[in-house]
Enzyme design. Structure first.
Site, PDB file in Angstrom:
ATOM      1  CE1 TYR A  51      -4.342   0.553  -0.231  1.00 47.24           C
ATOM      2  CE2 TYR A  51      -4.383  -1.452   1.072  1.00 47.24           C
ATOM      3  CZ  TYR A  51      -5.028  -0.541   0.258  1.00 47.24           C
ATOM      4  OH  TYR A  51      -6.331  -0.728  -0.068  1.00 47.24           O
ATOM      5  CD  GLU A  53      -4.767   4.957   1.037  1.00 47.28           C
ATOM      6  OE1 GLU A  53      -4.707   5.635   2.072  1.00 47.28           O
ATOM      7  OE2 GLU A  53      -5.703   4.204   0.770  1.00 47.28           O
ATOM      8  CG  ASP A 197      -9.345  10.443 -23.540  1.00 48.69           C
ATOM      9  OD1 ASP A 197      -8.346   9.702 -23.711  1.00 48.69           O
ATOM     10  OD2 ASP A 197     -10.416  10.041 -23.035  1.00 48.69           O
ATOM     11  CB  THR A 223      -5.625   3.943 -21.321  1.00 50.13           C
ATOM     12  OG1 THR A 223      -5.665   4.033 -22.744  1.00 50.13           O
ATOM     13  CG2 THR A 223      -7.007   4.190 -20.744  1.00 50.13           C
ATOM     14  CE  LYS A 226      -8.237   2.345 -25.053  1.00 46.48           C
ATOM     15  NZ  LYS A 226      -8.327   3.063 -23.769  1.00 46.48           N
ATOM     16  NE  ARG A 232      -7.543  -3.555 -19.142  1.00 41.78           N
ATOM     17  CZ  ARG A 232      -7.946  -3.604 -20.413  1.00 41.78           C
ATOM     18  NH1 ARG A 232      -7.388  -4.438 -21.259  1.00 41.78           N
ATOM     19  NH2 ARG A 232      -8.915  -2.843 -20.827  1.00 41.78           N
TER      20      ARG A 232
HETATM   21  N1  DSN Z   1     -12.962   0.657 -24.074  1.00 36.90           N
HETATM   22  C1  DSN Z   1     -12.070   1.581 -24.713  1.00 36.90           C
HETATM   23  C2  DSN Z   1     -12.023   1.371 -26.182  1.00 36.90           C
HETATM   24  O1  DSN Z   1     -12.233   0.248 -26.613  1.00 36.90           O
HETATM   25  O2  DSN Z   1     -11.771   2.294 -26.935  1.00 36.90           O
HETATM   26  C3  DSN Z   1     -12.382   2.973 -24.373  1.00 36.90           C
HETATM   27  O3  DSN Z   1     -12.590   3.099 -23.027  1.00 36.90           O
END
Ligand code: DSN
Length: 418
Positions: A51, A53, A197, A223, A226, A232
């Site tokens: 942990y 925090e 974003d 994120t 991707k 993730r």
């Molecule tokens: N679920 C993601 C996507 O597939 O683009 C976006 O949050």
């Protein structure tokens, strides 16, 4: 996985089955990728036991001698890779990261402007079913019907009329370059905070294959799993230090508790990988592959939203092919071609049974595939979709044949990390 196999053989078998499935299919889901073995190893470490925090140097638990170093490395790598002054690597994923942006700059009821979900935006950009659409006052922009592209004059008109406090640009199904300078000019004109974003395109931005929002957007949200090819997770970044304290406070203690330290370590590893020449080459190949695949599909009569792509993503309306996106995606999946069904702009069908499918080339590029393989994949997509439109028997025959050919292709391009 010897311990997992002996303690819980049922889960171990399912993990192995998923690994086989990932190895044997062509991953065309635009938001997915294959992480490296090093990133996988970092996620499966004892860091999950800790942990922490707070932030490096200011924690609420003892024993942070190692965790502080790991998180600091991740932060410094993010700052260096994207050229920003501030990075927070703690958001659990994209939605909490975006919610933290609201928490940092808005109070409930304030107006937020984002791209509508059916046009390619994200739920957290103020869509009605999301907390961001329920607790704030959302106004939306879309794309032009004739071009399938964002019309910046329309965005400006809406912004001047509605005076949002926060504007989101970016989304989940945008096949074209995002005009960050134009969004920034509009945000400045109406006194709004601009949040870019870049979840989908972060790897392309890092690799120099898409313009960067740095210097234009006040906040950058992404994120890490991707095109960036990390675990993730998510990050919030800011060009200047001005918003650093507000963003940090919003993530913790505003919205989250302890950061997921095993994920932080894996993000650090992915950011190191993303700073290499190999990664830059990958990012450019992702775009070249998407273009080759888009050209093949267009030549075969598919209706591509905006007519093509500038990035990793293709969005197609299957209406002219006479079938919906969902049955097409399901048939393609059975043939070993993994996509997702997706709404298209001005879709007349429902989100759970929409007209389109979304395709991305990050995963196949990570496997080392190039333009020749993209043309082959385009031909397979056409064969399955065309057969499906003719009927069940035709489809069954095509799916079986393509599945065999896909298996042969995937065996020649082993996936990283598997
Ligand atoms: N679920 C993601 C996507 O597939 O683009 C976006 O949050």
């Amino acid at each position: 996985m010897s311990s997992l196999s002996s303690v819980d053989p049922q889960i171990a078998e399912l993990v192995k089955a998923e690994e086989r499935r990932q190895a044997d299919t062509v991953k065309l889901i635009a938001s997915e990728n294959y992480v490296s073995k090093a990133v996988l190893e970092a996620t499966g470490t004892v860091l999950t036991n800790k942990y922490s925090e707070g932030y490096p140097g200011k924690r609420y638990y003892e024993g942070q001698q190692v965790i502080d170093q790991i998180e600091t490395i991740a932060i410094e790598r993010a700052k260096s890779l994207f050229g920003v002054n501030h990075a927070n690597v703690q958001p659990y994923s994209g939605s909490p990261a975006n919610l933290a942006v609201y928490m940092a700059f808005l109070t409930p009821g304030d107006t937020v402007m984002g791209m509508g979900l059916p046009f390619g935006g994200h739920l957290t950009h103020g869509w009605s079913v999301s907390a961001t659409g329920k607790w704030f006052n959302p106004v939306r922009y879309g794309v032009r019907k004739d071009t399938g592209r964002v019309d910046m004059d329309e965005v400006r008109e809406i912004a001047l009329r509605e005076r949002p406090k926060l504007i989101f640009c970016g989304g989940t199904a945008i096949p074209r370059t995002i005009d960050f300078p134009a969004f920034a000019e509009i945000a400045r004109e109406v006194g709004a905070v601009l949040a870019a974003d870049i979840a989908h395109i972060a790897g392309l931005v890092a690799g120099g294959a898409h313009p960067s929002p740095v210097g234009h957007a006040d906040v950058i949200s992404t994120t890490t799993h991707k095109t960036l090819r990390g675990p993730r997770g998510a990050m919030l970044m800011a060009t200047s230090d001005e918003h650093a304290a507000a963003l940090n406070k919003a993530v913790f203690p505003g919205l989250q508790g302890g950061p997921h330290n095993h994920t932080t370590a894996a993000i650090a590893v992915a950011l190191k990988e993303a700073a290499t020449d190999d990664f830059r080459a990958y990012a450019h190949q992702v775009v070249a592959n998407a273009r080759a695949l888009a050209e093949e599909l267009a030549a075969r009569g598919f209706d591509l939203v905006s007519g093509g792509t500038d990035n990793h993503l293709i969005l197609m309306d299957l209406t002219p092919k006479g079938i919906g996106g969902k049955p097409a995606a399901q048939a393609l999946d059975r043939a070993g071609l993994e996509t997702n069904y997706n709404t298209v702009p001005f879709d007349t069908r429902k989100p759970f049974d929409p007209s389109g499918i979304r395709i991305g080339t990050a995963g196949v590029t990570s496997r080392g595939m190039g333009e020749d393989e993209m043309r082959q994949i385009g031909a397979w997509i056409d064969q399955v979709v065309t057969a499906l439109a003719k009927g069940e028997d035709e489809a069954e025959h095509a799916i079986t044949r393509v599945a065999g050919e896909v298996r042969e292709l995937t065996s020649r391009f082993p996936a990283p990390g598997l």
